[in-house]
Write an enzyme that holds these catalytic residues in place. Structure first.
Site, PDB file in Angstrom:
ATOM      1  N   GLY A 164       0.827  -1.209   0.000  1.00 40.94           N
ATOM      2  CA  GLY A 164       0.000   0.000   0.000  1.00 40.94           C
ATOM      3  C   GLY A 164       0.854   1.248   0.000  1.00 40.94           C
ATOM      4  N   GLU A 216      12.839  -4.067  -4.493  1.00 42.23           N
ATOM      5  CA  GLU A 216      11.786  -4.325  -5.478  1.00 42.23           C
ATOM      6  C   GLU A 216      12.345  -4.229  -6.894  1.00 42.23           C
ATOM      7  OE1 GLU A 216       8.409  -1.651  -5.289  1.00 42.23           O
ATOM      8  OE2 GLU A 216       7.349  -2.682  -6.892  1.00 42.23           O
ATOM      9  N   SER A 250       8.867   4.114 -12.262  1.00 51.55           N
ATOM     10  CA  SER A 250       8.792   4.069 -13.733  1.00 51.55           C
ATOM     11  C   SER A 250      10.209   4.141 -14.333  1.00 51.55           C
ATOM     12  CB  SER A 250       7.938   5.228 -14.256  1.00 51.55           C
ATOM     13  OG  SER A 250       8.686   6.428 -14.186  1.00 51.55           O
ATOM     14  N   ASN A 251      10.315   3.723 -15.603  1.00 54.24           N
ATOM     15  CA  ASN A 251      11.645   3.701 -16.218  1.00 54.24           C
ATOM     16  C   ASN A 251      12.224   5.112 -16.402  1.00 54.24           C
ATOM     17  OD1 ASN A 251      11.388   0.993 -16.099  1.00 54.24           O
ATOM     18  ND2 ASN A 251      11.733   0.590 -18.274  1.00 54.24           N
ATOM     19  N   GLU A 252      11.338   6.115 -16.531  1.00 51.61           N
ATOM     20  CA  GLU A 252      11.851   7.496 -16.602  1.00 51.61           C
ATOM     21  C   GLU A 252      12.515   7.849 -15.265  1.00 51.61           C
ATOM     22  OE1 GLU A 252       8.750   6.653 -17.585  1.00 51.61           O
ATOM     23  OE2 GLU A 252       9.036   6.916 -19.741  1.00 51.61           O
TER      24      GLU A 252
HETATM   25  C1  LIG Z   1       0.273  -3.058 -12.937  1.00 50.76           C
HETATM   26  C2  LIG Z   1       0.728  -2.181 -11.818  1.00 50.76           C
HETATM   27  C3  LIG Z   1       0.860  -2.703 -10.553  1.00 50.76           C
HETATM   28  C4  LIG Z   1       1.219  -1.902  -9.479  1.00 50.76           C
HETATM   29  N1  LIG Z   1       1.245  -2.435  -8.215  1.00 50.76           N
HETATM   30  C5  LIG Z   1       1.431  -1.628  -7.152  1.00 50.76           C
HETATM   31  C6  LIG Z   1       1.293  -2.130  -5.818  1.00 50.76           C
HETATM   32  O1  LIG Z   1       1.027  -3.321  -5.597  1.00 50.76           O
HETATM   33  N2  LIG Z   1       1.427  -1.266  -4.794  1.00 50.76           N
HETATM   34  C7  LIG Z   1       1.730   0.052  -4.972  1.00 50.76           C
HETATM   35  O2  LIG Z   1       1.875   0.767  -3.992  1.00 50.76           O
HETATM   36  N3  LIG Z   1       1.870   0.564  -6.228  1.00 50.76           N
HETATM   37  C8  LIG Z   1       1.713  -0.242  -7.308  1.00 50.76           C
HETATM   38  N4  LIG Z   1       1.817   0.269  -8.596  1.00 50.76           N
HETATM   39  C9  LIG Z   1       1.993   1.706  -8.754  1.00 50.76           C
HETATM   40  C10 LIG Z   1       3.303   2.123  -9.361  1.00 50.76           C
HETATM   41  O3  LIG Z   1       4.328   2.102  -8.404  1.00 50.76           O
HETATM   42  C11 LIG Z   1       3.070   3.532  -9.940  1.00 50.76           C
HETATM   43  O4  LIG Z   1       2.172   3.379 -11.026  1.00 50.76           O
HETATM   44  C12 LIG Z   1       4.351   4.174 -10.413  1.00 50.76           C
HETATM   45  O5  LIG Z   1       5.144   4.539  -9.331  1.00 50.76           O
HETATM   46  C13 LIG Z   1       4.068   5.419 -11.286  1.00 50.76           C
HETATM   47  O6  LIG Z   1       3.215   6.285 -10.602  1.00 50.76           O
HETATM   48  P1  LIG Z   1       1.879   6.847 -11.284  1.00 50.76           P
HETATM   49  O7  LIG Z   1       1.117   5.701 -11.850  1.00 50.76           O
HETATM   50  O8  LIG Z   1       1.197   7.727 -10.299  1.00 50.76           O
HETATM   51  O9  LIG Z   1       2.357   7.704 -12.506  1.00 50.76           O
HETATM   52  P2  LIG Z   1       2.933   9.193 -12.452  1.00 50.76           P
HETATM   53  O10 LIG Z   1       3.894   9.328 -11.336  1.00 50.76           O
HETATM   54  O11 LIG Z   1       1.787  10.150 -12.507  1.00 50.76           O
HETATM   55  O12 LIG Z   1       3.741   9.243 -13.813  1.00 50.76           O
HETATM   56  C14 LIG Z   1       3.084   9.423 -15.080  1.00 50.76           C
HETATM   57  C15 LIG Z   1       4.169   9.462 -16.149  1.00 50.76           C
HETATM   58  O13 LIG Z   1       5.029  10.593 -15.926  1.00 50.76           O
HETATM   59  C16 LIG Z   1       6.381  10.153 -15.793  1.00 50.76           C
HETATM   60  N5  LIG Z   1       7.025  10.970 -14.746  1.00 50.76           N
HETATM   61  C17 LIG Z   1       6.569  11.206 -13.503  1.00 50.76           C
HETATM   62  N6  LIG Z   1       7.445  11.967 -12.818  1.00 50.76           N
HETATM   63  C18 LIG Z   1       8.486  12.196 -13.649  1.00 50.76           C
HETATM   64  C19 LIG Z   1       9.710  12.918 -13.525  1.00 50.76           C
HETATM   65  N7  LIG Z   1      10.036  13.527 -12.401  1.00 50.76           N
HETATM   66  N8  LIG Z   1      10.524  12.915 -14.593  1.00 50.76           N
HETATM   67  C20 LIG Z   1      10.222  12.275 -15.750  1.00 50.76           C
HETATM   68  N9  LIG Z   1       9.067  11.587 -15.936  1.00 50.76           N
HETATM   69  C21 LIG Z   1       8.218  11.554 -14.897  1.00 50.76           C
HETATM   70  C22 LIG Z   1       6.324   8.712 -15.381  1.00 50.76           C
HETATM   71  O14 LIG Z   1       7.475   8.014 -15.768  1.00 50.76           O
HETATM   72  C23 LIG Z   1       5.092   8.239 -16.145  1.00 50.76           C
HETATM   73  O15 LIG Z   1       5.442   7.911 -17.465  1.00 50.76           O
HETATM   74  C24 LIG Z   1       1.497  -0.530  -9.691  1.00 50.76           C
HETATM   75  C25 LIG Z   1       1.410   0.005 -10.987  1.00 50.76           C
HETATM   76  C26 LIG Z   1       1.034  -0.796 -12.034  1.00 50.76           C
HETATM   77  C27 LIG Z   1       0.918  -0.194 -13.415  1.00 50.76           C
END
Ligand SMILES: Cc1cc2nc3c(=O)[nH]c(=O)nc-3n(C[C@H](O)[C@H](O)[C@H](O)COP(=O)(O)OP(=O)(O)OC[C@H]3O[C@@H](n4cnc5c(N)ncnc54)[C@H](O)[C@@H]3O)c2cc1C
Length: 383
Positions: free
Chosen positions: A127, A244, A368-370
């Site tokens: 969470g 992780e 994320s990979n970024e």
């Molecule tokens: C299938 C799946 C399973 C998951 N399971 C879990 C789980 O069990 N528990 C949990 O806690 N979380 C989980 N996650 C969440 C995951 O950790 C987040 O989705 C991830 O950290 C990205 O956050 P966000 O989705 O809010 O995207 P955002 O942070 O809003 O990012 C959106 C886009 O902007 C880019 N971006 C954001 N900030 C920057 C920056 N500073 N510079 C350049 N690019 C940027 C990102 O790379 C992405 O492409 C899961 C996600 C997925 C897709």
């Protein structure tokens, strides 16, 4: 890759290979190799088989079920497990909260949770993420406010993988709103059957139910369920996320799927363009494997190894590239994902597009990979 193993490590490899291919249910291994979804019961059964033999959590401290192995032996364990199609121990338990509790938890929390976590008697969920706190995790808004001996938790988590199976959830909560955002976060362990906690499914692009929202409305959590010091959640989160990242780069699995792709391609595998594409993927995987060997799999001083970001970035890119190869090999049959058992198409082709779509997640979760590129720029390249 042919590592020049010592006689001792070669013997270790043989032992692992024999165990994984004879002691773990063939039905489960076949389902993994053929890309079918496992039931909760199958995942639990497999981990319990490993745990009984001391092979579920070898990277934990030995007093809690770990093994006194070298990094190379851990690598061999991991590679042979993935090669044999054995489901890797549930990451939330084995790679995330287990090492965190072992490192930061009180003796009481260790005794209460670690044995059940290793044996998957407790299924943990993660969470961390919230609708406005993913990459910018420190902005999380779920609050925990002290009320007598309890914490009262309110807020929402999202993307909670397999939360529908979860017994407990390890949660980052804001315990001090008046300090720098990283300094006011704590980690709480929350029983998912607590009144006020609701799990709601999110449907994914491949049609599967893998992730969820978790809502907390005045959820009462005993004060004893705090991990580590109050407001030390950010340090704990960084430790956990480093582990992780290493775990989400499944080199052995990707190698196994690439080898299967080659065999499914049959005579086509010698066509020049396809042969070159496969050879390039094999070389890239070999390079990744050597990187994996350089990375200390689990940081012990609370700081993630910077190379874990390289592993996560490259590992997930290659995982996606191999899934794309499988779609191309299936050709037009790849769009027949809804084909039934009576279809004339080969069964493996049905899974290629859903798997390809599902694996888009790999470059998002675990940071994320970024974000990994930014960590690499800062911590490795010094930019
Ligand atoms: C299938 C799946 C399973 C998951 N399971 C879990 C789980 O069990 N528990 C949990 O806690 N979380 C989980 N996650 C969440 C995951 O950790 C987040 O989705 C991830 O950290 C990205 O956050 P966000 O989705 O809010 O995207 P955002 O942070 O809003 O990012 C959106 C886009 O902007 C880019 N971006 C954001 N900030 C920057 C920056 N500073 N510079 C350049 N690019 C940027 C990102 O790379 C992405 O492409 C899961 C996600 C997925 C897709």
């Amino acid at each position: 890759m042919q590592l020049a193993l010592s006689a001792e490590d070669q013997k270790f490899r043989e032992e692992m290979r024999t165990f994984f291919t004879t002691e773990v249910s063939e039905d489960i291994r076949r389902a993994v190799i053929e890309g079918r979804e496992l039931t909760k019961e199958q995942i639990v059964e497999s981990q319990q088989t490993l745990n009984k033999a001391g092979l579920a959590v070898p990277h934990w401290p030995t007093e809690w079920g770990g093994q006194d192995w070298s990094d190379l032996q851990r690598h061999i364990w991991n590679e042979e497990m993935q090669r044999a199609g054995v489901p890797t121990p549930l990451a939330f338990n084995a790679s995330m909260i287990g090492p965190v509790i072992a490192q930061f938890g009180s003796q009481e929390i260790k005794e209460r949770f670690l044995p059940k976590t290793a044996n998957l008697d407790i299924w943990w969920s993660q969470g961390f993420s919230e609708p406005d706190a993913g990459s910018d995790l420190a902005s999380l808004r779920t609050t925990a406010v002290k009320d007598g001996d309890d914490w009262i938790v309110n807020g929402q988590k999202t993307w909670t993988t397999l939360g529908q199976h979860g017994d407990w959830i390890f949660t980052l909560v804001r315990t001090d709103p008046d300090v720098k955002k990283q300094a006011g976060i704590s980690m709480l362990l929350i029983d998912m059957t607590s009144p006020g906690l609701t799990v709601r499914p999110i449907e994914l692009i491949d049609g599967g139910h893998e992730v969820n929202e978790v809502w907390f409305e005045d959820v009462r959590v005993p004060a004893d369920n705090l991990v580590g010091e109050l407001n030390s959640g950010w340090t704990i989160a960084k430790f956990l996320l480093g582990n992780e990242r290493v775990g989400v780069a499944p080199v052995g699995t990707t190698k196994r799927i690439l080898a299967r792709a080659k065999s499914l391609a049959g005579e086509r595998a010698s066509e020049p363009l396809l042969a070159a594409r496969i050879a390039e993927l094999e070389n890239d995987l070999l390079a990744l494997e050597l990187t994996a060997l350089r990375v200390v799999a689990h940081s012990s001083d609370g700081e993630p190894h910077p190379a874990s970001s390289v592993l996560k970035l490259r590992g997930t890119e290659l995982q996606q590239a191999v899934s794309e190869l499988m779609v191309d090999l299936a050709g037009p049959a790849s769009i027949a994902s809804g084909a039934g058992a009576d279809s004339a198409l080969e069964e493996w082709t049905h899974h290629t597009t859903p798997t390809y779509l599902n694996l888009r997640k790999a470059s998002i979760y675990g940071g994320s990979n970024e974000i990994q590129r930014q960590i690499i720029a800062r911590t490795i390249l010094g930019l």
